[in-house]
Write a protein that holds these residues in place. Structure first.
Motif, PDB file in Angstrom:
ATOM      1  N   PHE A  37      -4.945 -17.435 -18.049  1.00 44.50           N
ATOM      2  CA  PHE A  37      -5.049 -16.246 -17.206  1.00 44.50           C
ATOM      3  C   PHE A  37      -4.388 -16.346 -15.835  1.00 44.50           C
ATOM      4  O   PHE A  37      -4.216 -15.327 -15.176  1.00 44.50           O
ATOM      5  N   VAL A  38      -4.035 -17.530 -15.352  1.00 46.40           N
ATOM      6  CA  VAL A  38      -3.363 -17.601 -14.053  1.00 46.40           C
ATOM      7  C   VAL A  38      -2.004 -16.920 -14.131  1.00 46.40           C
ATOM      8  O   VAL A  38      -1.630 -16.125 -13.254  1.00 46.40           O
ATOM      9  N   ALA A  39      -1.250 -17.217 -15.191  1.00 42.09           N
ATOM     10  CA  ALA A  39       0.066 -16.593 -15.358  1.00 42.09           C
ATOM     11  C   ALA A  39      -0.043 -15.097 -15.595  1.00 42.09           C
ATOM     12  O   ALA A  39       0.891 -14.353 -15.307  1.00 42.09           O
ATOM     13  N   LEU A  40      -1.169 -14.640 -16.115  1.00 42.99           N
ATOM     14  CA  LEU A  40      -1.368 -13.213 -16.347  1.00 42.99           C
ATOM     15  C   LEU A  40      -1.725 -12.483 -15.059  1.00 42.99           C
ATOM     16  O   LEU A  40      -1.159 -11.429 -14.748  1.00 42.99           O
ATOM     17  N   ALA A  41      -2.659 -13.041 -14.300  1.00 44.46           N
ATOM     18  CA  ALA A  41      -3.208 -12.318 -13.153  1.00 44.46           C
ATOM     19  C   ALA A  41      -2.377 -12.464 -11.890  1.00 44.46           C
ATOM     20  O   ALA A  41      -2.263 -11.518 -11.103  1.00 44.46           O
ATOM     21  N   ALA A  42      -1.794 -13.644 -11.651  1.00 41.83           N
ATOM     22  CA  ALA A  42      -1.118 -13.892 -10.376  1.00 41.83           C
ATOM     23  C   ALA A  42       0.017 -12.908 -10.089  1.00 41.83           C
ATOM     24  O   ALA A  42       0.078 -12.346  -8.984  1.00 41.83           O
ATOM     25  N   PRO A  43       0.938 -12.657 -11.030  1.00 40.03           N
ATOM     26  CA  PRO A  43       2.029 -11.713 -10.705  1.00 40.03           C
ATOM     27  C   PRO A  43       1.527 -10.300 -10.454  1.00 40.03           C
ATOM     28  O   PRO A  43       2.065  -9.588  -9.590  1.00 40.03           O
ATOM     29  N   GLN A  44       0.497  -9.877 -11.187  1.00 35.23           N
ATOM     30  CA  GLN A  44      -0.016  -8.519 -11.005  1.00 35.23           C
ATOM     31  C   GLN A  44      -0.715  -8.367  -9.663  1.00 35.23           C
ATOM     32  O   GLN A  44      -0.545  -7.362  -8.963  1.00 35.23           O
ATOM     33  N   LEU A  45      -1.510  -9.355  -9.279  1.00 34.50           N
ATOM     34  CA  LEU A  45      -2.171  -9.298  -7.978  1.00 34.50           C
ATOM     35  C   LEU A  45      -1.144  -9.327  -6.845  1.00 34.50           C
ATOM     36  O   LEU A  45      -1.270  -8.597  -5.853  1.00 34.50           O
ATOM     37  N   ALA A  46      -0.119 -10.174  -6.987  1.00 34.85           N
ATOM     38  CA  ALA A  46       0.925 -10.252  -5.956  1.00 34.85           C
ATOM     39  C   ALA A  46       1.670  -8.929  -5.841  1.00 34.85           C
ATOM     40  O   ALA A  46       1.958  -8.453  -4.734  1.00 34.85           O
ATOM     41  N   ARG A  47       1.973  -8.309  -6.979  1.00 33.34           N
ATOM     42  CA  ARG A  47       2.704  -7.046  -6.936  1.00 33.34           C
ATOM     43  C   ARG A  47       1.850  -5.941  -6.341  1.00 33.34           C
ATOM     44  O   ARG A  47       2.361  -5.062  -5.633  1.00 33.34           O
ATOM     45  N   ARG A  48       0.553  -5.947  -6.620  1.00 32.67           N
ATOM     46  CA  ARG A  48      -0.328  -4.938  -6.027  1.00 32.67           C
ATOM     47  C   ARG A  48      -0.402  -5.090  -4.514  1.00 32.67           C
ATOM     48  O   ARG A  48      -0.552  -4.109  -3.783  1.00 32.67           O
TER      49      ARG A  48
END
Length: 356
Positions: free
Chosen positions: A282-293
């Motif tokens: 889940f780190v690879a899943l969540a990190a880019p989305q949180l950064a983009r938000r």
């Protein structure tokens, strides 16, 4: 004269529009820089806290003094021998996973296009397990096995998804199917192993930072020193691929070659992270989305995703160490729990958005 039927000017854009676009681009750049600075500050604070906390607590001022080679011998031993390797491994693994996730989510144009969802991380785990349980060997051999496993998995998914090109949704669906087969393969490898070896493998498969040494840090640092600059150099192609294959082709990008190169680079990042800490979910899943938000900027956002990934994994490891102390949980258990909650929130948010 009817102004509604008057011909529209075909010359250059109006100066006011150009100014507005320039201001918007400047605001976006400032926001990205501000978010990057905030993530760096949070990461620095979390790193100092992680180094200083444990069975023997060390004050932040003493941690900084020791890192600057001005601490006591006792602090030097605790920090440099016992705690720094684990913290540095968490930072490097999190950064690699965050950047790999940003690459794949940008390539597939799908928030589920993460290496742990589409099977690339699981494939790296399969290669490492074969090396650990069947062939044997040291850290370099396990790293080679994980890299080969991840690359072979990515090539299999790419070829199975190829139909005159690779569409993002097809790559995700094929990857999910391949991931299921690899999970079964890993379970079989563990089941057929000797009891002691199977226990080590199960712990490793959960994602674990316990017992990490400078050997893990050195291997990660050497490989990421080559992979991260290469990924950043490919960032422009990744941005153009987000616009669509036709637009990217018109801008001079060889789409399939660029896509395959980026896939292999992202797989290498995920594979090396898997070698050091196991398949952390889940780190690879969540990190880019949180950064983009946070940045609200177009494009893959590779650097913010890497910083966010490092921060998420470090915080997850702190929770894994302290939540049930003195019992040390595998960090993958914590990131899986937090990632599951995030995924549930994301699904609810998307469902509410589509109903409006």
């Amino acid at each position: 004269m009817n102004t509604a039927l008057a011909p529209r000017p075909t010359g250059p854009a109006h100066p006011a529009r150009r100014t507005a676009r320039a201001r918007l681009a400047a605001r976006r750049r400032l926001r990205v820089l501000a978010v990057g600075a905030a993530l760096t500050a949070a990461l620095t604070a979390a790193t100092i806290y992680a180094i200083g906390t444990g069975e023997f607590d060390i004050a932040p001022a003493d941690v900084i003094a020791t890192l600057l080679a001005d601490g006591s011998k006792a602090h030097e031993f605790i920090i440099e021998t016992l705690r720094l390797p684990r913290v540095f491994t968490a930072l490097l693994v999190g950064a690699a996973l965050g950047m790999a996730g940003a690459v794949f989510q940008s390539l597939t144009r799908n928030p589920l296009g993460s290496p742990d969802i589409v099977g690339f991380t699981t494939g790296a785990g399969t290669g490492a397990l074969i090396q650990i349980l069947v062939i044997g060997g040291g850290m370099a051999a396990v790293a080679t096995g994980a890299l080969l496993g991840g690359l072979l998995t990515s090539l299999a998914v790419y070829l199975l998804a190829y139909r005159g090109g690779v569409q993002g949704y097809r790559l995700v669906l094929v990857g999910i199917g391949v991931n299921g087969g690899l999970v079964a393969t890993n379970a079989y490898l563990v089941a057929r192993a000797e009891f002691a070896e199977s226990q080590v493998a199960v712990t490793w498969l959960a994602g674990n930072l316990n017992g990490r040494t400078w050997e893990h840090v050195n291997l990660l640092a050497l490989t990421l020193a080559a992979l991260i600059p290469l990924t950043l150099a490919l960032g422009r192609r990744l941005t153009l691929l987000e616009l669509g294959d036709h637009v990217a082709t018109g801008l001079g990008i060889r789409v399939e070659r660029a896509r395959l190169t980026l896939i292999l680079t992202g797989v290498a990042l995920a594979a090396m992270a898997t070698v050091a800490a196991g398949p952390v979910p889940f780190v690879a899943l969540a990190a880019p989305q949180l950064a983009r938000r946070l940045t609200r900027a177009p494009g893959p956002g590779l650097v913010p995703a890497a910083l966010m990934g490092a921060l998420l994994l470090l915080l997850g490891d702190l929770l894994a160490q302290r939540l049930l102390a003195p019992t040390l949980l595998p960090v993958g258990v914590m990131t899986g729990t937090l990632g599951g909650l995030y995924l549930a929130w994301l699904l609810v948010h998307e469902w509410r958005t589509t109903r409006r």
